[in-house]
Structures are given as structure tokens and as C-alpha cells.
Design a protein around this motif. Sequence first.
Motif, PDB file in Angstrom:
ATOM      1  N   ALA A 141      63.843 -13.587  19.495  1.00 14.36           N
ATOM      2  CA  ALA A 141      64.608 -14.236  18.425  1.00 14.36           C
ATOM      3  C   ALA A 141      64.739 -15.739  18.624  1.00 14.36           C
ATOM      4  CB  ALA A 141      65.977 -13.598  18.295  1.00 14.36           C
ATOM      5  N   ASP A 142      64.771 -16.188  19.879  1.00 19.35           N
ATOM      6  CA  ASP A 142      64.956 -17.617  20.123  1.00 19.35           C
ATOM      7  C   ASP A 142      63.647 -18.401  20.139  1.00 19.35           C
ATOM      8  OD1 ASP A 142      63.952 -16.621  22.500  1.00 19.35           O
ATOM      9  OD2 ASP A 142      65.435 -17.604  23.790  1.00 19.35           O
ATOM     10  N   THR A 143      62.537 -17.751  19.785  1.00 12.26           N
ATOM     11  CA  THR A 143      61.249 -18.445  19.738  1.00 12.26           C
ATOM     12  C   THR A 143      61.270 -19.511  18.646  1.00 12.26           C
ATOM     13  OG1 THR A 143      60.080 -16.474  20.517  1.00 12.26           O
ATOM     14  CG2 THR A 143      58.754 -18.187  19.448  1.00 12.26           C
ATOM     15  N   LEU A 144      60.942 -20.729  19.014  1.00 15.47           N
ATOM     16  CA  LEU A 144      60.889 -21.847  18.074  1.00 15.47           C
ATOM     17  C   LEU A 144      59.577 -21.785  17.299  1.00 15.47           C
ATOM     18  CD1 LEU A 144      62.563 -24.453  17.403  1.00 15.47           C
ATOM     19  CD2 LEU A 144      61.042 -25.652  19.001  1.00 15.47           C
ATOM     20  N   LEU A 145      59.659 -21.820  15.980  1.00 18.83           N
ATOM     21  CA  LEU A 145      58.482 -21.790  15.119  1.00 18.83           C
ATOM     22  C   LEU A 145      58.206 -23.206  14.630  1.00 18.83           C
ATOM     23  CD1 LEU A 145      59.288 -18.565  13.051  1.00 18.83           C
ATOM     24  CD2 LEU A 145      57.854 -18.768  15.106  1.00 18.83           C
ATOM     25  N   LEU A 146      57.047 -23.724  14.997  1.00 20.53           N
ATOM     26  CA  LEU A 146      56.663 -25.101  14.684  1.00 20.53           C
ATOM     27  C   LEU A 146      55.537 -25.065  13.668  1.00 20.53           C
ATOM     28  CD1 LEU A 146      56.757 -26.158  18.400  1.00 20.53           C
ATOM     29  CD2 LEU A 146      58.341 -26.978  16.654  1.00 20.53           C
ATOM     30  N   SER A 147      55.858 -25.479  12.450  1.00 20.02           N
ATOM     31  CA  SER A 147      54.913 -25.339  11.344  1.00 20.02           C
ATOM     32  C   SER A 147      54.192 -26.643  11.043  1.00 20.02           C
ATOM     33  CB  SER A 147      55.639 -24.866  10.088  1.00 20.02           C
ATOM     34  OG  SER A 147      56.289 -25.954   9.458  1.00 20.02           O
ATOM     35  N   GLY A 148      53.272 -26.547  10.103  1.00 18.81           N
ATOM     36  CA  GLY A 148      52.487 -27.707   9.724  1.00 18.81           C
ATOM     37  C   GLY A 148      53.198 -28.674   8.796  1.00 18.81           C
ATOM     38  N   SER A 181      57.054 -28.272   7.806  1.00 22.66           N
ATOM     39  CA  SER A 181      58.502 -28.180   7.650  1.00 22.66           C
ATOM     40  C   SER A 181      59.195 -28.513   8.962  1.00 22.66           C
ATOM     41  CB  SER A 181      58.913 -26.766   7.201  1.00 22.66           C
ATOM     42  OG  SER A 181      58.888 -25.847   8.286  1.00 22.66           O
ATOM     43  N   GLU A 182      60.517 -28.559   8.892  1.00 23.90           N
ATOM     44  CA  GLU A 182      61.305 -28.691  10.113  1.00 23.90           C
ATOM     45  C   GLU A 182      61.156 -27.411  10.943  1.00 23.90           C
ATOM     46  OE1 GLU A 182      65.270 -29.337   8.790  1.00 23.90           O
ATOM     47  OE2 GLU A 182      64.886 -31.390   8.114  1.00 23.90           O
ATOM     48  N   PRO A 183      61.436 -27.493  12.244  1.00 22.61           N
ATOM     49  CA  PRO A 183      61.365 -26.280  13.069  1.00 22.61           C
ATOM     50  C   PRO A 183      62.382 -25.237  12.608  1.00 22.61           C
ATOM     51  CG  PRO A 183      61.463 -28.254  14.441  1.00 22.61           C
ATOM     52  CD  PRO A 183      61.766 -28.687  13.041  1.00 22.61           C
ATOM     53  N   THR A 184      62.080 -23.993  12.924  1.00 21.31           N
ATOM     54  CA  THR A 184      63.005 -22.896  12.693  1.00 21.31           C
ATOM     55  C   THR A 184      62.861 -21.945  13.871  1.00 21.31           C
ATOM     56  OG1 THR A 184      63.722 -21.235  11.081  1.00 21.31           O
ATOM     57  CG2 THR A 184      61.344 -21.573  11.300  1.00 21.31           C
ATOM     58  N   THR A 185      63.526 -20.807  13.818  1.00 16.60           N
ATOM     59  CA  THR A 185      63.399 -19.816  14.885  1.00 16.60           C
ATOM     60  C   THR A 185      63.070 -18.460  14.287  1.00 16.60           C
ATOM     61  OG1 THR A 185      65.732 -19.168  14.863  1.00 16.60           O
ATOM     62  CG2 THR A 185      65.106 -21.013  16.310  1.00 16.60           C
ATOM     63  N   VAL A 186      62.563 -17.591  15.132  1.00 15.38           N
ATOM     64  CA  VAL A 186      62.287 -16.225  14.695  1.00 15.38           C
ATOM     65  C   VAL A 186      63.562 -15.557  14.199  1.00 15.38           C
ATOM     66  CG1 VAL A 186      61.667 -13.915  15.530  1.00 15.38           C
ATOM     67  CG2 VAL A 186      60.229 -15.893  16.119  1.00 15.38           C
ATOM     68  N   GLY A 187      64.656 -15.731  14.948  1.00 17.67           N
ATOM     69  CA  GLY A 187      65.912 -15.105  14.543  1.00 17.67           C
ATOM     70  C   GLY A 187      66.391 -15.568  13.186  1.00 17.67           C
ATOM     71  N   ARG A 242      59.928 -20.956  24.785  1.00 17.33           N
ATOM     72  CA  ARG A 242      59.509 -19.939  23.818  1.00 17.33           C
ATOM     73  C   ARG A 242      59.255 -20.634  22.491  1.00 17.33           C
ATOM     74  NH1 ARG A 242      63.585 -14.816  25.083  1.00 17.33           N
ATOM     75  NH2 ARG A 242      62.673 -14.282  27.107  1.00 17.33           N
ATOM     76  N   LEU A 243      58.001 -20.768  22.165  1.00 14.54           N
ATOM     77  CA  LEU A 243      57.639 -21.457  20.931  1.00 14.54           C
ATOM     78  C   LEU A 243      56.295 -20.957  20.431  1.00 14.54           C
ATOM     79  CD1 LEU A 243      55.346 -23.725  21.927  1.00 14.54           C
ATOM     80  CD2 LEU A 243      57.390 -24.870  22.756  1.00 14.54           C
ATOM     81  N   ALA A 244      56.041 -21.214  19.154  1.00 12.87           N
ATOM     82  CA  ALA A 244      54.776 -20.841  18.529  1.00 12.87           C
ATOM     83  C   ALA A 244      54.410 -21.896  17.497  1.00 12.87           C
ATOM     84  CB  ALA A 244      54.889 -19.470  17.860  1.00 12.87           C
TER      85      ALA A 244
END
Length: 221
Positions: free
Chosen positions: A197-204, A206-212, A158-160
Motif C-alpha cells: 500500500a505504501d508503494t509510491l507510484l511515479l507517473s509520466g 501527474s503528481e506522485p500517488t500511492t497504491v493505497g 518502495r516505488l514504481a
Amino acid sequence: MLYLIETHGPITTNTYLYGDDETRHAFLIDPGFTPERILAAVREKDITVERILLTHGHFDHIGAALAVSDALGALPICMWEKGKKYAESPDWNLSANFFPPAGFTLPAARMTYLPDGACLALAAAPACRLHLIATPGHTEDGCSYVSEAAAQRTDGDRLAFVGDTIFRASYGATHFPGGDERTLMESIKTRLLTLPADTLLLSGHSEPTTVGEERTRPWYQ
């Protein structure tokens, strides 16, 4: 399969390879700078890139796209359909500011413009899919690429890939051409923070974060 490649230019950008472990086929997301660094990683990890995906048309996310595409056999470069003016204008993609006097553009013949909701599957591994969802606000053409498991709420990765829409403990700037803070907040709240909530957010950048984790930020309340 998920790899991060830091690409260095006027701004350091997170470039990603995401794909199938068994076939070693992958998508390349946001090749910002240093095509030689990206190509070295592709060769070292024995990966076949099928498509280049852009989260938006700013120079620091598209700068190496054409060179990498050329080196790997004229790969299609894909972005949301509202990205056309960013791809074609150094003023909109901001490259004129950082690479004067002319900046750069992406050739129309190499571009594939996709609608909101498009589903992209690897030819060699059709079960490996990313869903394009429109997330404008940082730019008019901002989009995110959401994995099948996150989009469909099923088991799996689960990632975006969210570009500059949202960062860890922050969100994208809106003072560039086409930016709008109200639109950005709407995109984040209704299209990203509604993912599991556990979806990993991968940005341009920053460090990764999660939806939660990002749901707890006071600016989204």
C-alpha cells in the motif's frame, strides 16, 4: 536516489533518475524531450547513467532517448519486448502527429528488448534493482519498473515508475493505437494495486500517488 526532471515539448513529461546514493550510478526513465535539460541535470548531480528505461513507446516518453544515449556513450535503451513496433513506427509512437511529416524512430541497433519479469540491476550497485512488469492497456507495450523493496515486500524504497498506466486520481487514455481499457484496468488491478500500500507510484504526467490511495478510487472497485 530519486530525481524528477520535467521535460518540456508538446506535452510536459516527468523524466526520472533513480539509483544508488553512494556510487551515484542510476537508471534514466522516460527521457521525453529537451535532452540538454536532462544532460544538465545529470552533470549537475554528478550521476553516471547506466541504462535508459522506457515505460512505453509514445513520442513524449522516448523523444530524447537517442540524443541522451549518444551524449553519454551509446547507452542501451531498454523497453518491454512488445515495444518494437512503437520504436520503429512514427504512426504507432505518435511522433508523426506532432513532428510532421516524418516523425521519428529509435534505431534497432541501440535498443534492448526485455521480457516481462526482467530484473535490472546497476552494475556499480547490484543491490539497486528494478523489476519490469508488463502493464499494457494504455499501449500494447506498456510496462512499469518496480523497485526491489516493492516487488519483494522488503525494507527500502518502495516505488514504481508507471508511465501512463496510472496517474494520481486517474489512469491512462486508451483511444490511441493499441490501447484497450479492459486490458488497462486488468493491468492496474492485478499488477500495480497488488503492490504494498505504501508503494509510491511515479507517473509520466501527474503528481506522485500511492497504491493505497489509488485502491480507494471507485473506478477500481
